[in-house]
Write a protein that holds these residues in place. Structure first.
Motif, PDB file in Angstrom:
ATOM      1  N   GLN A  68       0.913  -1.226   0.088  1.00 12.23           N
ATOM      2  CA  GLN A  68      -0.322   0.200  -0.216  1.00 12.23           C
ATOM      3  C   GLN A  68       0.828   0.840   0.146  1.00 12.23           C
ATOM      4  OE1 GLN A  68      -2.251  -0.171   3.641  1.00 12.23           O
ATOM      5  NE2 GLN A  68      -3.163  -2.776   2.997  1.00 12.23           N
ATOM      6  N   LEU A  69       2.092   1.033   0.820  1.00 18.52           N
ATOM      7  CA  LEU A  69       2.471   2.351   0.798  1.00 18.52           C
ATOM      8  C   LEU A  69       3.346   2.626  -0.664  1.00 18.52           C
ATOM      9  CD1 LEU A  69       4.937   1.898   3.919  1.00 18.52           C
ATOM     10  CD2 LEU A  69       3.380   3.615   3.379  1.00 18.52           C
ATOM     11  N   PHE A  70       4.111   1.370  -1.559  1.00 20.29           N
ATOM     12  CA  PHE A  70       4.617   1.525  -2.591  1.00 20.29           C
ATOM     13  C   PHE A  70       4.000   2.165  -3.633  1.00 20.29           C
ATOM     14  CE2 PHE A  70       7.585  -2.141  -1.353  1.00 20.29           C
ATOM     15  CZ  PHE A  70       8.689  -1.025  -1.473  1.00 20.29           C
ATOM     16  N   PHE A  73       3.321   6.321  -3.389  1.00 16.16           N
ATOM     17  CA  PHE A  73       4.198   6.714  -3.206  1.00 16.16           C
ATOM     18  C   PHE A  73       4.560   6.980  -4.768  1.00 16.16           C
ATOM     19  CE2 PHE A  73       8.975   7.375  -3.233  1.00 16.16           C
ATOM     20  CZ  PHE A  73       8.390   8.635  -2.692  1.00 16.16           C
ATOM     21  N   PHE A  74       4.734   5.684  -5.266  1.00 13.93           N
ATOM     22  CA  PHE A  74       5.142   5.629  -6.456  1.00 13.93           C
ATOM     23  C   PHE A  74       3.531   5.723  -7.830  1.00 13.93           C
ATOM     24  CE2 PHE A  74       7.794   2.984  -4.858  1.00 13.93           C
ATOM     25  CZ  PHE A  74       9.420   3.336  -5.405  1.00 13.93           C
ATOM     26  N   GLY A  75       2.677   4.977  -7.144  1.00 13.78           N
ATOM     27  CA  GLY A  75       1.368   5.683  -7.489  1.00 13.78           C
ATOM     28  C   GLY A  75       1.037   6.645  -8.072  1.00 13.78           C
ATOM     29  N   PRO A  85       7.931  11.237   0.779  1.00 13.17           N
ATOM     30  CA  PRO A  85       7.514  10.141   1.515  1.00 13.17           C
ATOM     31  C   PRO A  85       6.388  10.509   2.507  1.00 13.17           C
ATOM     32  CG  PRO A  85      10.035  10.323   1.327  1.00 13.17           C
ATOM     33  CD  PRO A  85       9.009  11.678   0.150  1.00 13.17           C
ATOM     34  N   TRP A  86       7.028  11.660   3.465  1.00 12.56           N
ATOM     35  CA  TRP A  86       5.885  11.826   4.167  1.00 12.56           C
ATOM     36  C   TRP A  86       4.611  12.007   4.299  1.00 12.56           C
ATOM     37  CZ3 TRP A  86       4.854  12.681   9.429  1.00 12.56           C
ATOM     38  CH2 TRP A  86       3.782  13.557  10.427  1.00 12.56           C
ATOM     39  N   ILE A  87       3.490  12.603   3.312  1.00 16.07           N
ATOM     40  CA  ILE A  87       2.680  12.595   2.563  1.00 16.07           C
ATOM     41  C   ILE A  87       1.875  11.239   2.182  1.00 16.07           C
ATOM     42  CG2 ILE A  87       1.137  13.711   0.891  1.00 16.07           C
ATOM     43  CD1 ILE A  87       2.058  15.675   2.522  1.00 16.07           C
ATOM     44  N   ALA A  88       2.989  10.635   1.571  1.00 21.02           N
ATOM     45  CA  ALA A  88       2.559   9.541   0.889  1.00 21.02           C
ATOM     46  C   ALA A  88       2.375   8.691   2.190  1.00 21.02           C
ATOM     47  CB  ALA A  88       3.459   8.439  -0.286  1.00 21.02           C
ATOM     48  N   ALA A  89       2.854   7.805   3.453  1.00 17.76           N
ATOM     49  CA  ALA A  89       3.054   7.209   4.581  1.00 17.76           C
ATOM     50  C   ALA A  89       2.067   7.940   5.060  1.00 17.76           C
ATOM     51  CB  ALA A  89       4.189   7.645   4.905  1.00 17.76           C
ATOM     52  N   MET A  90       1.500   8.914   5.054  1.00 15.58           N
ATOM     53  CA  MET A  90       0.098   9.804   5.792  1.00 15.58           C
ATOM     54  C   MET A  90      -0.921   8.940   4.988  1.00 15.58           C
ATOM     55  SD  MET A  90      -0.408  14.069   7.177  1.00 15.58           S
ATOM     56  CE  MET A  90      -0.855  14.146   5.035  1.00 15.58           C
ATOM     57  N   ILE A  91      -0.691   9.001   4.166  1.00 12.28           N
ATOM     58  CA  ILE A  91      -1.968   8.420   3.013  1.00 12.28           C
ATOM     59  C   ILE A  91      -2.548   7.176   3.134  1.00 12.28           C
ATOM     60  CG2 ILE A  91      -3.271   7.994   0.557  1.00 12.28           C
ATOM     61  CD1 ILE A  91      -1.619  11.219  -0.178  1.00 12.28           C
ATOM     62  N   ALA A  92      -0.749   6.523   3.131  1.00  8.70           N
ATOM     63  CA  ALA A  92      -1.531   5.316   2.929  1.00  8.70           C
ATOM     64  C   ALA A  92      -1.820   5.252   4.548  1.00  8.70           C
ATOM     65  CB  ALA A  92       0.193   4.705   2.295  1.00  8.70           C
ATOM     66  N   LEU A  93      -1.239   5.291   5.354  1.00  4.10           N
ATOM     67  CA  LEU A  93      -1.508   4.414   6.784  1.00  4.10           C
ATOM     68  C   LEU A  93      -2.832   4.891   7.357  1.00  4.10           C
ATOM     69  CD1 LEU A  93       2.451   5.184   8.419  1.00  4.10           C
ATOM     70  CD2 LEU A  93       1.145   2.729   8.216  1.00  4.10           C
TER      71      LEU A  93
END
Length: 218
Positions: A68-70, A73-75, A85-93
């Protein structure tokens, strides 16, 4: 050049814990809002929201958090939305927490005796008012222990954000280890900090579970 692991390196790792705490807090708060919506949709009177909520839960519970993190972030970068990475981690989590909390809270809502729901319906209360005044206040007591238990898992899950470059506790430990080549000292420190963060919450979850068990047996 390899440098020794000293007080300065120890303090850098300790300070990195603030990003683990911040990410956990944001994901838990966002997941709480999303989880409540998912839970309410799962027990809705209409079929469409139930199906959508079920699909959402199965998607995020049926795939690893790392994937989900991948994907986030990459999608998002593939589709032209540059995210750090901060925004991507926040959204995924947050999405991950929404799915799990939604299912936890759905079970807590359904744990309320059916007679309560039937009585509220007989009084002519609409769905929103049934939930607000009758069901959710009772379900919240059941939900405390598993919710705190999930928070412990969420804190530990933030360590996977290191794989997309977010510098939290685990990632900072990796950086310090590369500079000092002292894996035992570095990762023992990281593990100890995770333990300090999670152990009190685990005790709280166990205490709340025992308290609820005693209340239901009276």
């Amino acid at each position: 050049m390899i440098r020794p692991f000293g007080w300065n390196e120890f303090w850098i790792i300790v300070m990195a814990a603030q990003w683990t705490i911040a990410l956990s807090a944001i994901a838990f708060a966002g997941g709480g809002v999303g989880g409540l919506l998912v839970a309410l949709a799962r027990v809705a009177d209409h079929k469409v929201p139930r199906l959508l909520a079920t699909g959402f839960i199965r998607l995020f519970q049926g795939t690893p958090l790392l994937m989900q993190l991948f994907l986030v972030f990459f999608g998002m970068n593939i589709f032209g939305f540059a995210v750090n990475p901060w925004i991507a981690a926040m959204i995924a989590l947050t999405l991950h927490a929404s799915a799990f909390l939604g299912e936890i809270w759905r079970g807590c809502i359904e744990a309320v005796p059916p007679g309560q729901r039937e009585a509220a319906t007989a009084l002519g209360l609409r769905y929103i008012n049934r939930m607000r005044y009758i069901i959710l206040p009772q379900a919240s007591r059941v939900a405390v222990a598993p919710t705190v238990g999930f928070l412990v898992q969420l804190i530990k899950g933030t360590s996977l954000a290191a794989i997309i470059g977010f510098v939290e506790l685990t990632r900072q430990g990796q950086i310090i280890n590369n500079a000092t080549f002292s894996p035992f000292l570095v990762f023992s420190t990281v593990a100890a900090i995770y333990f300090i963060l999670c152990w009190p919450l685990s005790l709280l979850a166990g205490r709340m579970e025992r308290k609820f068990s005693r209340a239901t047996t009276r």
